[in-house]
Design a protein around this motif. Structure first.
Motif, PDB file in Angstrom:
ATOM      1  N   TRP A 214      44.727  45.738  51.435  1.00 49.11           N
ATOM      2  CA  TRP A 214      44.288  44.873  50.685  1.00 49.11           C
ATOM      3  C   TRP A 214      45.568  44.257  50.015  1.00 49.11           C
ATOM      4  O   TRP A 214      45.198  43.434  49.083  1.00 49.11           O
TER       5      TRP A 214
ATOM      6  N   ARG B  30      31.125  37.402  40.176  1.00 43.89           N
ATOM      7  CA  ARG B  30      31.857  37.914  41.389  1.00 43.89           C
ATOM      8  C   ARG B  30      33.059  37.277  41.835  1.00 43.89           C
ATOM      9  O   ARG B  30      33.242  36.536  42.756  1.00 43.89           O
TER      10      ARG B  30
ATOM     11  N   TRP C  97      36.979  36.917  42.850  1.00 39.67           N
ATOM     12  CA  TRP C  97      37.914  37.367  43.793  1.00 39.67           C
ATOM     13  C   TRP C  97      38.911  38.258  42.888  1.00 39.67           C
ATOM     14  O   TRP C  97      39.400  37.505  41.808  1.00 39.67           O
ATOM     15  N   THR C  98      39.555  39.430  43.342  1.00 38.24           N
ATOM     16  CA  THR C  98      40.798  39.840  42.931  1.00 38.24           C
ATOM     17  C   THR C  98      41.791  39.853  44.216  1.00 38.24           C
ATOM     18  O   THR C  98      41.439  39.094  45.261  1.00 38.24           O
TER      19      THR C  98
ATOM     20  N   GLU D   1      39.610  40.878  47.367  1.00 36.44           N
ATOM     21  CA  GLU D   1      39.098  40.010  48.234  1.00 36.44           C
ATOM     22  C   GLU D   1      39.498  38.636  48.763  1.00 36.44           C
ATOM     23  O   GLU D   1      39.391  38.380  49.721  1.00 36.44           O
ATOM     24  N   ALA D   2      40.974  38.463  48.012  1.00 34.02           N
ATOM     25  CA  ALA D   2      41.820  37.231  48.766  1.00 34.02           C
ATOM     26  C   ALA D   2      42.192  37.611  50.063  1.00 34.02           C
ATOM     27  O   ALA D   2      42.488  36.771  50.598  1.00 34.02           O
TER      28      ALA D   2
ATOM     29  N   ALA E 250      38.750  38.181  52.620  1.00 35.67           N
ATOM     30  CA  ALA E 250      37.735  37.136  52.757  1.00 35.67           C
ATOM     31  C   ALA E 250      37.614  36.919  54.323  1.00 35.67           C
ATOM     32  O   ALA E 250      38.420  36.613  55.122  1.00 35.67           O
TER      33      ALA E 250
ATOM     34  N   GLU F  73      34.926  29.514  44.841  1.00 36.62           N
ATOM     35  CA  GLU F  73      35.520  30.945  44.391  1.00 36.62           C
ATOM     36  C   GLU F  73      36.616  30.867  43.492  1.00 36.62           C
ATOM     37  O   GLU F  73      37.430  29.808  43.447  1.00 36.62           O
TER      38      GLU F  73
ATOM     39  N   LEU G 105      39.903  33.251  42.034  1.00 36.40           N
ATOM     40  CA  LEU G 105      40.723  34.538  42.190  1.00 36.40           C
ATOM     41  C   LEU G 105      41.541  34.794  40.886  1.00 36.40           C
ATOM     42  O   LEU G 105      42.043  33.908  40.493  1.00 36.40           O
TER      43      LEU G 105
END
Length: 479
Positions: free
Chosen positions: A49, A164, A166-167, A170-171, A174, A267, A269
């Motif tokens: 991640w 929901r 992004w951190t 998720e970035a 995705a 989205e 972030l």
């Protein structure tokens, strides 16, 4: 049904990321029986991640940016990136989020891997809630090392419904590029992910609460990155922050800003800092506050716990939040644990192998944006804050023949800080295409305390970007 059994090892490591793996490898190589406890994927944040997937997303974007400015190549790289192919490459570099390879390596070097949630349960004791629901009690003869890293910090703001956001996780994982992406935060994660997703087809809005990007670095670095992001189509805004956010029934994210404006995206972030992953590792059992950073001395021993048995390496100790620095700390911690197990006295002088100093004086870091930013040691702001008297030497990298071979329109800048009394380099910042490869030489100069007069004898090859070292030294002599 829950059962409990007790297992004894010389060393227990909580966290099987790169840091925990390096601690365990060092103690096992020293002949100490070692177990790693991991609740997620062996290989940790960096593998799945952070470092690996983020650079896999960025590499195609940076390579295209370079090629687009090289004669004979510009026409060949017109058009958008193949987003599907880039994401497939990202998946390969993240091992498709499968840690079989990491688990096999751990086993191959003689380390036990226990999958479950580990918590300190007293002096040299760890309680593990396994994935199967059992409880395993671990006891360490010599040491417990907490290597649980950090996680993204979410900012305090008003939210409505299931936002929901992004951190960094998720970035970097995705499955597709959002049509519109708002990035809150102007540090390394924020600017790197803005660079990547803008190149992959998203319309990016980047919000910075300060007057520039990368506020902990030299101002010229953030200025160059800002210029290129805007040229690429990103909307970069300064002195503004998010104060409220909601996800509408239609799936859009609406963000209210501190200046009263509103931004709508698919989205959002949040790249607004990191906090330690210590909220549920049993700190209360050893007299510490859950959720706190674990302060250590230069042997990576936790100072607030007596007995020299509890260690903390990597992000969790807040010394230097980089994977490479965490692995460096892990090597020190492993050597210290092994020495103490053998009853040896630690040689903790400045250059001793039992003393971490490079994560305080010479922390290298690269921001993989267009252009790249590479920095190690002090900035001008830090020198002023700490009262260090330094000479500041700048040079435009684009004036070098090697830089013009790299890109005919090369734009970049180099800065070194020289201690006025000791006449050694104490800080360096490079901003420009390809400058990441300049960083190790700067790190060696700083950690080795090489006198600048001696650096004259380290001759850079022509024509390369590394010739900037010669120009910096010439500028220093002429000034």
């Amino acid at each position: 049904m829950t059962t409990e059994n007790i297992r004894t090892y010389d060393v227990i490591v909580i966290g099987a990321g790169p840091v925990g793996e390096n601690v365990a490898e060092r103690t096992r190589a020293a002949g100490l029986s070692t177990v790693i406890v991991e609740s997620e994927l062996a290989g940790g944040e960096c593998s799945y991640w952070a470092c690996e997937p983020s650079k896999a997303l960025l590499r195609p974007a940076l390579l295209r940016a370079d090629a687009a400015h090289v004669p004979g190549l510009a026409r060949a790289v017109q058009g958008p990136l193949d987003t599907e192919a880039v994401l497939a490459h990202r998946d390969r570099m993240s091992a498709d989020w499968n840690d079989d390879g990491q688990a096999e390596w751990i086993e191959s070097v003689g380390i036990d891997l226990l999958r479950g949630h580990g918590r300190l349960a007293g002096e040299r004791e760890v309680s593990v809630e396994t994935l199967g629901g059992d409880t395993v009690r671990l006891r360490a003869r010599y040491a417990v090392a907490v290597c649980t890293g950090s996680r993204a910090a979410l900012p305090p703001l008003r939210t409505t419904g299931d936002l929901r956001p992004w951190t960094s996780r998720e970035a970097t994982s995705a499955r597709k590029a959002p049509r519109r992406l708002v990035v809150v935060g102007a540090g390394v994660v924020g600017v790197e992910m803005a660079t990547a997703w803008q190149a992959l087809g998203s319309r990016v809005t980047l919000l910075a609460r300060d007057e520039g990007l990368l506020p902990r670095m030299e101002p010229f670095a953030g200025e160059l990155v800002t210029e290129r992001l805007r040229e690429a189509g990103a909307d970069v805004r300064f002195r503004v922050s998010a104060v409220a956010a909601e996800r509408t029934p239609g799936g859009e994210v609406r963000i209210t800003l501190s200046d009263g404006a509103e931004v709508v995206a698919d989205e959002v972030l949040f790249a607004t800092g990191r906090v330690p992953r210590t909220e549920d590792v049993g700190l209360a059992a050893v007299g510490l506050a859950p959720g706190d950073w674990l302060g250590t001395d230069d042997s990576l021993t936790v100072t607030a716990v007596p007995g020299n048995w509890l260690y903390a390496a990597g992000d969790v100790n807040n010394r230097a939040l980089f994977t490479h620095q965490g692995k460096y700390q892990a090597r020190i911690a492993g050597a210290v644990i092994a020495a103490r197990a053998r009853g040896e006295a630690l040689d903790t002088g400045r250059w001793a192998r039992h003393s971490a100093t490079a994560d305080l004086d010479a922390v290298p870091g690269v921001v993989f944006t267009d252009p790249e930013v590479a920095t190690v040691g002090l900035t001008v702001r830090e020198a002023e804050r700490t009262g260090r008297a330094v000479d500041v030497v700048d040079h435009e990298i684009g004036s070098l023949a090697g830089a013009l071979q790299y890109r005919p329109d090369y734009k970049g800048r180099a800065r070194i800080l020289i201690d006025r009394e000791r006449r050694v380099v104490v800080g360096a910042t490079f901003a420009g295409p390809g400058v990441a490869e300049l960083l190790y030489s700067a790190t060696v100069a700083i950690t080795g305390e090489v006198p600048v007069d001696r650096l004259w004898h380290a001759v850079p090859a022509f024509p390369t970007i590394s010739e900037v070292w010669l120009r910096l030294l010439e500028t220093r002599r002429d000034s």
